[in-house]
Enzyme design. Structure first.
Site, PDB file in Angstrom:
ATOM      1  N   ASP A  42      43.156  41.131  30.868  1.00 55.33           N
ATOM      2  CA  ASP A  42      42.790  42.469  30.386  1.00 55.33           C
ATOM      3  C   ASP A  42      43.671  42.922  29.231  1.00 55.33           C
ATOM      4  OD1 ASP A  42      45.199  43.746  31.475  1.00 55.33           O
ATOM      5  OD2 ASP A  42      44.244  43.626  33.426  1.00 55.33           O
TER       6      ASP A  42
ATOM      7  N   PRO B 258      40.388  32.023  43.428  1.00 52.06           N
ATOM      8  CA  PRO B 258      41.101  31.313  42.370  1.00 52.06           C
ATOM      9  C   PRO B 258      42.574  31.715  42.236  1.00 52.06           C
ATOM     10  CG  PRO B 258      38.972  32.102  41.595  1.00 52.06           C
ATOM     11  CD  PRO B 258      39.196  32.728  42.931  1.00 52.06           C
TER      12      PRO B 258
ATOM     13  N   ASP C 172      50.746  37.661  36.355  1.00 54.49           N
ATOM     14  CA  ASP C 172      49.822  38.778  36.562  1.00 54.49           C
ATOM     15  C   ASP C 172      48.612  38.240  37.323  1.00 54.49           C
ATOM     16  OD1 ASP C 172      48.402  41.112  36.494  1.00 54.49           O
ATOM     17  OD2 ASP C 172      47.986  41.059  34.343  1.00 54.49           O
TER      18      ASP C 172
ATOM     19  N   ASP D 123      44.328  26.712  33.033  1.00 52.78           N
ATOM     20  CA  ASP D 123      44.746  27.092  34.372  1.00 52.78           C
ATOM     21  C   ASP D 123      46.257  27.317  34.364  1.00 52.78           C
ATOM     22  OD1 ASP D 123      45.956  25.999  37.113  1.00 52.78           O
ATOM     23  OD2 ASP D 123      43.967  26.822  37.528  1.00 52.78           O
ATOM     24  N   GLY D 124      46.692  28.483  34.837  1.00 52.50           N
ATOM     25  CA  GLY D 124      48.107  28.827  34.775  1.00 52.50           C
ATOM     26  C   GLY D 124      48.991  27.899  35.579  1.00 52.50           C
TER      27      GLY D 124
ATOM     28  N   THR E 276      45.850  37.791  40.633  1.00 50.34           N
ATOM     29  CA  THR E 276      45.074  38.560  41.600  1.00 50.34           C
ATOM     30  C   THR E 276      45.656  38.308  42.988  1.00 50.34           C
ATOM     31  OG1 THR E 276      43.512  36.735  41.854  1.00 50.34           O
ATOM     32  CG2 THR E 276      42.997  38.399  40.190  1.00 50.34           C
ATOM     33  N   ASP E 277      45.062  38.906  44.017  1.00 52.47           N
ATOM     34  CA  ASP E 277      45.527  38.648  45.378  1.00 52.47           C
ATOM     35  C   ASP E 277      45.300  37.184  45.735  1.00 52.47           C
ATOM     36  OD1 ASP E 277      46.485  41.202  46.592  1.00 52.47           O
ATOM     37  OD2 ASP E 277      44.517  41.897  45.920  1.00 52.47           O
TER      38      ASP E 277
END
EC number: 2.5.1.16
Length: 289
Positions: free
Chosen positions: A88, A165, A158, A140-141, A160-161
């Site tokens: 974002d 993924p 940063d 992919d991090g 997601t829960d």
């Protein structure tokens, strides 16, 4: 999920929140996910993924300021920063405010997320992608940190829960790779859920991070749209003194950086490491096992 003109968050069983939907701006359903961006009369633009609120225009600054300025000012001499996720653009917006940083690498798995947020949430990135110090990597991090030969002073996850993924960014292998690509005196931070509702995320991170970092802890902030109490952020380094930097030092660095913030202050920085007793006890119980 969307029901008529309301969006119901379904992250926690038996408890949740809803948002009035003035207008759906974007919606995409696949076999893997359900993404929606809509306007709400209180929070402005809201982005939700699979029944979980990801970000809102009105309160995103709290989350993004605390995940960036806290490690950067604690470090004091950061020249290179790695952001994992953050499509974002809000994290990037805050990092580029630090003029002393020379290189910013951002790894986002899907360029479509970046483009979509530029279109529907332009205030999040606020032109940060145009900064010449930024290198946007679409990958992919977890794979990036495992394979990169680059070293960083600060790593910001940063994520997601830990469902779907985003789960891989909470695994021991990911933390091991992050430790390996940090410079001496480096700091890693990551969002770690709303502790009152998700205490297992905190204790699991403590166990896994402590295998690779000698100083592991958590700090917090209250983000209204992440309902259920304070949000915790994982902190990992090899040097405890970075977390314990005196208020006077943080204040000097904050003033020198000439930052424009809406939530973060040096006093908030110092206070954020004071954890409620229920979190302290949960961490103590894990350490005793």
């Amino acid at each position: 999920m969307l029901v008529e003109q309301r969006y119901f968050e379904t992250l926690h069983p038996g408890y949740g929140q809803y948002f009035d939907v003035e207008k759906v701006l974007f919606e995409q359903k696949t076999e893997q996910w359900h993404l929606v961006i809509f306007d709400n009369p209180f929070f402005g633009r809201v982005m939700a993924l699979d029944g979980v609120i990801q970000t809102t225009e009105r309160d995103e600054f709290i989350y993004h300021e605390m995940l960036t300025h806290t490690p950067l000012l604690a470090h004091g001499k950061a020249k290179s920063v790695l952001i994992i996720g953050g499509g974002d653009g809000g994290m990037l917006r805050e990092v580029v405010k630090h003029s002393a940083i020379e290189q910013i690498t951002m790894v986002e798995i899907d360029h479509a997320v970046v483009d979509m947020c530029k279109e529907f949430l332009p205030g999040h990135s606020a032109g940060a992608y145009d900064d010449p110090r930024v290198n946007l990597v679409i990958a992919d991090g977890a794979e990036f940190v495992k394979n990169t030969e680059q070293k960083f002073d600060v790593i910001i996850s940063d994520c997601t829960d830990p469902i779907g993924p985003g789960e891989v960014l909470f695994h021991s292998d990911f933390y091991a790779a992050c430790s390996a690509c940090l410079n001496d005196g480096g700091i890693m931070v990551a969002q770690n859920g709303v502790a009152f509702m998700q205490i297992d995320e905190v204790t699991t991170s403590q166990v896994r991070l402590s295998q690779y970092f000698s100083d592991c802890s958590f700090y917090s902030a209250a983000v209204p749209s992440y309902v259920g109490g304070i949000m915790t952020f994982a902190w990992a380094s090899q040097q405890a003194e970075l977390r314990q930097a005196p208020l006077e030092v943080i204040t000097q660095r904050f003033n020198a950086a000439n930052l424009n913030t809406r939530y973060y202050t040096p006093a908030i920085h110092a206070a954020s490491f004071a954890l409620p007793r229920y979190i302290e006890q949960a961490l103590a119980n894990v350490q005793e096992r």
